[in-house]
Design an enzyme around this catalytic site. Sequence first.
Site: not given
Ligand code: PLP
Length: 421
Positions: A158, A241, A268
């Site tokens: 994700y 990520d 986050k």
């Molecule tokens: N990357 C990871 C690993 C995530 O857990 C998330 C969100 O939960 C995102 C990207 C996307 O972030 P956002 O919700 O701030 O767009």
Amino acid sequence: MAIEAGTRRDQLVERYRARTRRSGELFERAMAALPGGSTRTTVFAPPYPPYVEAGSAARVRDVDGNEYLDLLNNYTSLILGHAHPAVTAAVERQLRRGSAFAAPTETEIALAEEIRSRLPSVELLRFTNSGTEATMLALRAARAATGRDLVARFERSYHGTHDQVSGDRRGIPAAVGALILDLPWNDPDGIERTLAGREAETAAIIVEPIQGAGGLRPAEPAFLRFLREYTAAQGILLVFDEIISFRVAPGGVQGRFGIRPDVTTLGKIIGGGHPLAAFGGSAEVMDRFDARRPDALPHGGTFNGHPIAAAAGLATLRELTPAAYAHLAALGSRLAQGVRARAAAAGLDDRLAVTQDASLFEVSLGDVDANRDLFLGLLIEGFWVAPRGMGAISTPMTESDVDAVADAAVRVAASILERTV
Ligand code: PLP
């Protein structure tokens, strides 16, 4: 006599409705204005989520006056819990000076410096408003730097909701999907097989060092090292990520294992509870965003480096001392061990699984419906995790808080599975 699963679920839902009447009314009202009453897929769970009125330290209170130990912390983003005094003070200070300007501020430099000091791989970075934007721009940077079009991600990954990474391909042109390759997890041979013959077309492999949304799954250190060596050999950029995993150690997973990705995405916790994220990496990749260059990659964004979010993020990171990380990790492992020991004593260890890494954890009964029941049962007991069972510990939590979570998880699981404890 065993109660039918459907009846048991109905009973849980009834108990939930009875204690969240005002939330139910707000949800009815919301349905006229927001599709399905909701503006965020991930916070909806049937029949409706509790509406939150306020949060303080480790706890939130809903509009019906119920109090919860908040183990979700806005999907792992609040590592100091709610309304931490240092964060609140920083936000108030900035708010009085104005909230946003068409100009840079000193605070964004200070936050960038704090991040750089923790992540040696991040020589230069840019701020965004969401993790989705951060991964979108990280992949664009990788494509621009390599001149290649394909990007590879992992099954169950994700990285947000934009076209390149969305798991659901509806509404996304097939031509975009053709540029994305799905890789098997923790499987070096599978990666080499999937990319065979296409290595020279591949710009980036993007990986969550600890998968979150797909079910909490830490990558093996040896696997991350393989990815580093393999991508370097193939001229592919490695994107970590760390939007969730940055919370596990001062330098995230890359610091823990001494691995240097080419590009990192963050989000986050770096916004201290506000919308702020970032992507950064080697100067060679990131220099392309240097607006002084005639060929600079454009990267606007009305709220990039938002002063309030940056002030909150900086205040948050400054609270995260080595002692704070040690406290979080100790509570995380106490929670996991507590669930395992109690589950074994209750004869539930075949059904109730727990995974944990530092302050991140997930409890699971193994299937979506049972996990929803566990979520609802825990809410009724005053414990808030994600509907799929993931949680994140915050610094104001105590040993007795996590012991209470372990007690409740096993008690609720036993009642769902109709076993006595
Ligand atoms: N990357 C990871 C690993 C995530 O857990 C998330 C969100 O939960 C995102 C990207 C996307 O972030 P956002 O919700 O701030 O767009």
